[in-house]
Scaffold this active site. Structure first.
Site, mmCIF file in Angstrom:
data_model
loop_
_atom_site.group_PDB
_atom_site.id
_atom_site.type_symbol
_atom_site.label_atom_id
_atom_site.label_comp_id
_atom_site.label_asym_id
_atom_site.label_seq_id
_atom_site.Cartn_x
_atom_site.Cartn_y
_atom_site.Cartn_z
ATOM 1 N N PHE A 55 -9.780 18.798 2.422
ATOM 2 C CA PHE A 55 -10.473 18.660 3.709
ATOM 3 C C PHE A 55 -9.780 19.418 4.826
ATOM 4 O O PHE A 55 -10.366 19.669 5.880
ATOM 5 C CB PHE A 55 -10.674 17.181 4.075
ATOM 6 C CG PHE A 55 -9.492 16.485 4.682
ATOM 7 C CD1 PHE A 55 -8.510 15.923 3.888
ATOM 8 C CD2 PHE A 55 -9.370 16.373 6.064
ATOM 9 C CE1 PHE A 55 -7.420 15.267 4.451
ATOM 10 C CE2 PHE A 55 -8.293 15.721 6.640
ATOM 11 C CZ PHE A 55 -7.306 15.171 5.836
ATOM 12 N N VAL A 95 -0.583 6.807 3.916
ATOM 13 C CA VAL A 95 0.103 6.321 5.107
ATOM 14 C C VAL A 95 1.356 5.516 4.738
ATOM 15 O O VAL A 95 2.461 5.815 5.195
ATOM 16 C CB VAL A 95 -0.850 5.466 5.975
ATOM 17 C CG1 VAL A 95 -0.102 4.743 7.068
ATOM 18 C CG2 VAL A 95 -1.886 6.374 6.578
ATOM 19 N N GLY A 96 1.172 4.499 3.889
ATOM 20 C CA GLY A 96 2.302 3.637 3.526
ATOM 21 C C GLY A 96 3.458 4.442 2.955
ATOM 22 O O GLY A 96 4.619 4.242 3.347
ATOM 23 N N LEU A 134 -0.346 9.687 12.240
ATOM 24 C CA LEU A 134 -0.007 10.926 11.532
ATOM 25 C C LEU A 134 -1.276 11.621 11.060
ATOM 26 O O LEU A 134 -2.296 10.978 10.805
ATOM 27 C CB LEU A 134 0.898 10.630 10.337
ATOM 28 C CG LEU A 134 0.341 9.854 9.134
ATOM 29 C CD1 LEU A 134 -0.480 10.707 8.194
ATOM 30 C CD2 LEU A 134 1.462 9.210 8.373
ATOM 31 N N GLY A 156 0.834 -1.199 0.000
ATOM 32 C CA GLY A 156 0.000 0.000 0.000
ATOM 33 C C GLY A 156 0.867 1.246 0.000
ATOM 34 O O GLY A 156 1.531 1.557 0.992
ATOM 35 N N CYS A 208 -10.706 9.465 7.474
ATOM 36 C CA CYS A 208 -10.700 8.556 8.628
ATOM 37 C C CYS A 208 -11.677 8.838 9.754
ATOM 38 O O CYS A 208 -12.252 7.886 10.287
ATOM 39 C CB CYS A 208 -9.288 8.478 9.182
ATOM 40 S SG CYS A 208 -8.214 7.623 8.023
ATOM 41 N N GLY A 255 -17.100 21.738 9.809
ATOM 42 C CA GLY A 255 -17.234 20.291 10.045
ATOM 43 C C GLY A 255 -15.934 19.601 9.720
ATOM 44 O O GLY A 255 -15.161 20.091 8.905
#
Ligand code: NAD
Ligand code: UGA
Length: 461
Positions: free
Chosen positions: A335, A12-13, A160, A8, A273, A268
């Site tokens: 976001f 993240v990976g 993270l 992945g 996640c 918001g």
């Protein structure tokens, strides 16, 4: 030389294993992915994700002890430690749809490890997973391994945040490693701890049982998101009473038991996640026959949805109860600032509301590509391709985006929005010129002096 493989090459990976390679020149790190295009981008000058500081880290060790490859099997074969850092989105259909995590990617990655491995491996859950996933992984590995190869499973959740990923990885609050409480489990735990100990002080590397570790990740995200929903709930009270949510958050945050971080009211929370992990916790609670617990956590997401619609309604109300055929500039589509990621971005929901009212939307974001915006909005849940074509336009400059619009709606807290020449912006807009600050970042007094009608979350006009 220790060899690490990461399945992945995502948000993240990629950064996590790049930092491991950067900090551990004696460890060989190979990041693999089924998506060959993504791997090609990791091997190019245009990395597939934007993260401050990531370019420098990757360039310092790519080709030295950091490799990106689409050859998943080779990566697995060669590695001693294997991170599973694949996506775990919310299930879209079937049992638990809308709540449970879709573990299909974790399972297929696990099956592949079992099928391919010819030597013992330490398999590390890096993905965020429901509590006790390691048990299923173990069953799959043991049932499918070739010559009874030994697999040890660890949980090593990642904390993270995007936009600050490299700083978070370089200097983490803690590294969490969960293992079975057996001699073999402790040995595997130590092998992974030794990797992190290249740069993380030992006292920050904490160890515990597998289930606590898995649950701690869901719990941390739930607690963080809960703070935002709490302050957003207070913002509604502020608007109705004349209190100022920034002042209230400041006063509360000075209490050392509460602390000042993560108390910024907003339109918001977004991101891939928070919502996913809370819904996952809700599903877990329901499956454990704990309906009151499930309802408690669900409210965090409900409040977040309420905050987004509340803000959309404010825009419509202030624009004389109609935005049909009006032009609105949306400042920010990511976001949060310092990322090009738009997953679950509040901007998507807000634009959806505006399009339902038949407004024309001018979008500007410093990092999000037009193709991504189109992908996010031309979605059966949001808008048709025809609606998109006729009602949405993406701009490369905030000044261009704001020209001839009735209102500006700030949805991401990009620093550059604080320092625009708002007099120039004002002069180019339809009058009365409205500005809606969904992030509490603008100097409202200055804007009012220029002539803007200003509306801010958590404060009366
Ligand atoms: P992502 O979608 O960016 O990346 C996942 C990658 O895994 C994709 O590129 C996909 O092609 C690849 N993949 C899927 N199945 C594979 C397989 N069998 N073999 C090889 N590659 C495979 O996702 P992400 O944002 O990096 O998140 C990964 C996990 O980390 C999730 O569980 C998420 O909840 C968790 N997490 C994310 C963040 C974040 O900030 N994004 C932070 C902490 C934890
Ligand atoms: C979050 C957590 O902060 C990470 O610790 C975790 O590893 C990660 O989720 C994950 O598991 O994916 P991330 O979503 O990248 O990280 O970014 P955050 O900084 O947490 O922001 C999430 C959302 O909350 C953003 O939309 C942000 O604008 C919003 N937010 C944040 C607020 O509205 N107010 C705040 O005070 C803080």
């Amino acid at each position: 030389m220790t060899k690490i493989c990461c399945l992945g090459a995502g948000y993240v990976g990629g950064p996590t294993c790049a930092v491991i390679a950067y900090k551990c020149p004696d460890v060989q790190v190979t990041i693999v992915d089924l998506n060959a295009e993504r791997i090609a981008a990791w091997n190019s000058d245009e990395l597939p994700i934007f993260e401050p500081g990531l370019d420098e880290v990757v360039k310092a060790c790519r080709g030295r002890n950091l490799f990106f490859s689409a050859d998943v099997d080779k990566g697995i074969l060669e590695a001693d430690l294997i991170f599973v850092s694949v996506n775990t989105p919310t299930k879209k259909s079937g049992v638990g749809a809308g709540f449970a995590a879709d573990l299909a990617y974790v399972e297929s990655a696990t099956r592949r490890i079992a099928r391919v491995a010819t030597t013992p491996k330490i398999v590390i859950e890096k993905s965020t997973v429901p509590c006790r996933t390691a048990e299923s992984m173990r069953a799959i590995l043991e049932a499918n391994s070739r010559q009874n190869i030994r697999f040890d499973i660890l949980s090593n959740p990642e904390f993270l945040a995007e936009g600050t990923a490299i700083a978070d990885l370089m200097n983490p609050d803690r590294v969490l490693i969960g293992s079975l409480q057996t001699p073999e489990g402790f040995a595997a735990q130590k092998a992974l701890a030794d990797v992190y100990a290249h740069w993380v002080p030992r006292e920050k590397i904490i160890t515990m049982g597998l289930w606590s570790s898995e649950l701690s990740k869901l719990a941390a995200n739930a607690l963080l998101a809960q703070r935002i929903s709490s302050v957003n709930a207070l913002s509604a009270i502020c608007e109705a009473t004349g209190a100022d949510v920034d002042e209230v958050a400041y006063a509360c945050g000075l209490d050392s038991r509460i602390g000042p971080k993560f108390l910024k009211a907003s339109v918001g929370f977004g991101g891939s996640c928070f919502q996913k992990d809370i819904l996952n916790l809700v599903y877990l609670s329901e499956s454990l026959h704990l309906p009151e617990v499930a309802e408690y956590w669900k409210q965090v997401v409900t409040m977040n949805e309420y905050q987004k619609s509340r803000f959309a309604e404010l825009v419509i109300r202030r624009l004389f109860n109609t935005i049909t055929n009006k032009h609105l500039a949306v400042f920010g589509f990511a976001f949060k600032k310092n990322t090009g990621d738009t997953r679950e971005s509040p901007a998507i929901t807000l634009v959806k509301h505006f399009l339902q009212e038949k407004a024309h939307i001018h979008i500007y974001d410093p990092k999000v590509e037009e193709s991504q915006i189109e992908l996010d909005l031309c979605n059966p849940d949001v808008a048709t391709p025809e609606q998109y074509k006729s009602h949405v336009k993406v701009y490369n400059s905030p000044y261009e985006a704001a020209k001839d619009v009735d209102a500006i709606v700030v949805l991401t807290e990009w620093d550059e929005f604080k320092t625009l020449d708002y007099r120039k912006v004002f002069n180019s807009m339809n009058k009365p010129a409205f500005i809606f600050d969904g992030r509490l970042i603008l100097d409202t007094q200055k804007l009012r002096k220029i002539g803007f009608q200003v509306e801010v979350i958590g404060r009366q006009a």
